[in-house]
Every structure is written in structure tokens, then in C-alpha cells.
Design an enzyme around this catalytic site. Structure first.
Site, PDB file in Angstrom:
ATOM      1  N   CYS A 113     -15.919   4.281 -10.083  1.00  0.00           N
ATOM      2  CA  CYS A 113     -14.940   4.514  -8.666  1.00  0.00           C
ATOM      3  C   CYS A 113     -15.395   5.566  -7.943  1.00  0.00           C
ATOM      4  O   CYS A 113     -14.949   5.683  -6.774  1.00  0.00           O
ATOM      5  CB  CYS A 113     -13.425   4.252  -8.927  1.00  0.00           C
ATOM      6  N   HIS A 238      -9.958   6.928  -3.588  1.00  0.00           N
ATOM      7  CA  HIS A 238     -10.221   5.862  -4.138  1.00  0.00           C
ATOM      8  C   HIS A 238      -9.193   4.827  -4.155  1.00  0.00           C
ATOM      9  O   HIS A 238      -8.268   5.110  -4.505  1.00  0.00           O
ATOM     10  CB  HIS A 238     -10.706   6.059  -5.622  1.00  0.00           C
ATOM     11  N   ASN A 268      -8.525  -3.133  -5.796  1.00  0.00           N
ATOM     12  CA  ASN A 268      -9.527  -2.076  -6.445  1.00  0.00           C
ATOM     13  C   ASN A 268     -11.016  -2.691  -6.480  1.00  0.00           C
ATOM     14  O   ASN A 268     -11.416  -3.358  -7.147  1.00  0.00           O
ATOM     15  CB  ASN A 268      -9.122  -1.714  -7.904  1.00  0.00           C
TER      16      ASN A 268
END
Length: 312
Positions: A113, A238, A268
Site C-alpha cells: 500500500c 493511503h 482499498n
């Protein structure tokens, strides 16, 4: 040239949208349960035959079109991804072939990520060193392929997509110093392992680490850039979970900044999440050109990396 700057951005998301009611028909969950815990309402899912490099190339083509550069100007391609199945040719080489680039250096980075902010720092350092003049920096993920769709603790999170930046040499630096690192002994808190690979995480561990340890690191990123959090026009963390994004942004103290909340509609998307969210903010005109924006990635390995950029 003494630095680099982000010249243009682009993003791509697959057409298929999976909302929370769709998920509730698949696993024991509900729209209210998902929104109250992670803030996500929808996510985009790639077709079975849609690949990481295909999505990466689509985002990169948009960024290139927005930049006004010729294909021959690009001499470096970096793709941040943790969901590429094929090893060689790597995703960067496949993107270069899809776009018809000439002879760029091509590298993939797997920092999960935090991959895009690591890749952006790598492009900035390479350009500063004189080894490249114009780079495509891409975050692209097919996270759905690593998702256990019977596990309600993780399948509610993931989405697919790509975001890209064109980064060029500049007399006045527009990409600030990176602050990066990791917590190796806690790396197992986020995992993509096995055959086939499956995403798993220790959600509470990640939440406590992110909300406790990341705000002071993000303030250090601002200090390295010669700014205070109050100077920021935008904050793009993120896009992991709205319950992480909002407290980290609040503790940072970026009171005048637009806070990216693309996780609500995209889920996500790991390494794709920061360029995807940033590209949308710029496309909608929510952050002025030239304004300072904090980018900060965190997640797998427990790795992190952040820098302040001047908005293209």
C-alpha cells in the site's frame, strides 16, 4: 535540473461496481455494518481477463495525454503493485509495450500500500541523479484476485484500479524529500500469501499502529518540505479505511486541506489508491495547481513513505 515535479496525472477504474448490498448477498454483512466500520460504499472490480498491466497502461495513457509529452520523452517506467501474477516481463515492461514506448528503463516495486509513494521517491531520486528525465510512475492493483470472498473481514475492503503520474525534471523541485521506513517485526500484520495468494490482515493491529505512529511521521514529512500542516492544500493518505484516514488527518493538523476520501467509492486499492485519489481531486479542480499536497502511503510490511508535492 535540481529536482523533479509531477507534470500530469491519470487514473482508470474497471466498469463493474460492487456495492455493499451486493456483498450482503454473498457474505454475512450489511451496508450499515460496512459503512460504520470502514466507510466504504462501493468498489470497482476488474473483469476476469483484465490484467494489472492493462489497467496500469490505461491510467498511464491518460496521464501522458494530460502531460502533452511525446512517447519518446519517457525514459523510465515504474509500476508499484503487489498483485501481479506474472513475473516476467514485469508490469512496467508490459506497460511500455502496450503504450509503444521506445527504450525506457522498466521496474516494478512491491511495497504493497506504500508502493506508489516509494515509486515516486525512486523516480525523483533517479531524475535528480541525472539517470532519467521523464518518468511514468504508476500504482496498479487487481486486489480482487487476492481476495477471499467468503471472509467478511477482508472482502468488504478491496477494489481494483490504477493511477499514474508523469514526473519530469524541473529547475524548481516540486517533489519534496521522502520520509520512509518500515516496522519489519510487525510485517505479518498485513499479508498476501499462499497459492492462490490471499489477502489477510490483523485489522486492530494495523488500526492502532496507523492512528498512533503515523501522524508524527506525516508531520516530519511536512517539516522536510519546509511547511507546516496548516500550509497544506490537500492530504492524500493511503485509502485503507475511513476510520484510519480521518483520525490520522485530524491528528496531523492539516486544518486547511482537502482530505481525500476516495475509499468511500473505490475501496482499498493498495498501491493504486493514492494516485487514483489524487488524480480525481485534480480532475475535479478541488486542489489548485501549484498548491502543496501531502502524499502518504502505509500498510504491508508495515511500510510507510510520504512526500509533499506541488499539485500539477
Amino acid at each position: 535540473m535540481t529536482g523533479s515535479r509531477v507534470l500530469a496525472l491519470g487514473h482508470y477504474q474497471p466498469a463493474k461496481v460492487l456495492d455493499n448490498d451486493d456483498l450482503a448477498a454473498m457474505v454475512d454483512t450489511s451496508d450499515e455494518w460496512i459503512r460504520s466500520r470502514v466507510g466504504i460504499r462501493t468498489r470497482h472490480l476488474a473483469r476476469a481477463d483484465e490484467t494489472v498491466d492493462e489497467m496500469a497502461a490505461a491510467a498511464a495513457a491518460k496521464a501522458l495525454a494530460n502531460s502533452g509529452l511525446a512517447l519518446s520523452d519517457i525514459d523510465l517506467v515504474l509500476v508499484a503493485t503487489c498483485t501481479a501474477i506474472d513475473r516476467s516481463p514485469n508490469m512496467a515492461a508490459r506497460v511500455a509495450a502496450r503504450l509503444g514506448l521506445a527504450h525506457p528503463a522498466t521496474m516494478d516495486l512491491n511495497v504493497v500500500c506504500a508502493g506508489f509513494t516509494h515509486a515516486l521517491a525512486t523516480a525523483d531520486h533517479t531524475i535528480r541523479a541525472g539517470a532519467a528525465t521523464a518518468a511514468l510512475v504508476i500504482g496498479a492493483e487487481k486486489f480482487s484476485a487476492a481476495t477471499d470472498w467468503t471472509d467478511r473481514s477482508t472482502c468488504v475492503l478491496t477494489g481494483d484500479g490504477a493511477g499514474a503520474a508523469v514526473v519530469v525534471a524541473a529547475e524548481r523541485p516540486g517533489v519534496g524529500p521522502v520520509v520512509w521506513g518500515s516496522v519489519p517485526e510487525m510485517g505479518g500484520a498485513v499479508r498476501i500469501e499462499g497459492t492462490p495468494p490471499r489477502f489477510a490482515q490483523e485489522g486492530q493491529t494495523v488500526y492502532r499502529w496507523a492512528t498512533t505512529h503515523l501522524p508524527p511521521i506525516a508531520r516530519e514529512v511536512c517539516e522536510r518540505a519546509g511547511l507546516s500542516p496548516e500550509d497544506l492544500a490537500g492530504v492524500v493518505l493511503h485509502q485503507a479505511n475511513l476510520r484510519i484516514i480521518e483520525p490520522v488527518a485530524r491528528k496531523l493538523g492539516a486544518v486547511n486541506a482537502v482530505i481525500a476520501r476516495d475509499v468511500v467509492e473505490s475501496g482499498n486499492t493498495s498501491a493504486a489508491s493514492i494516485p487514483l485519489a489524487l488524480s480525481k481531486l485534480v480532475e475535479r479542480g478541488e486542489v489548485p495547481s501549484g498548491a502543496p499536497v501531502l502524499l502518504f502511503g502505509f500498510g504491508g510490511n508495515l511500510s510507510y513513505a510520504g512526500q509533499v508535492i506541488h499539485c500539477p
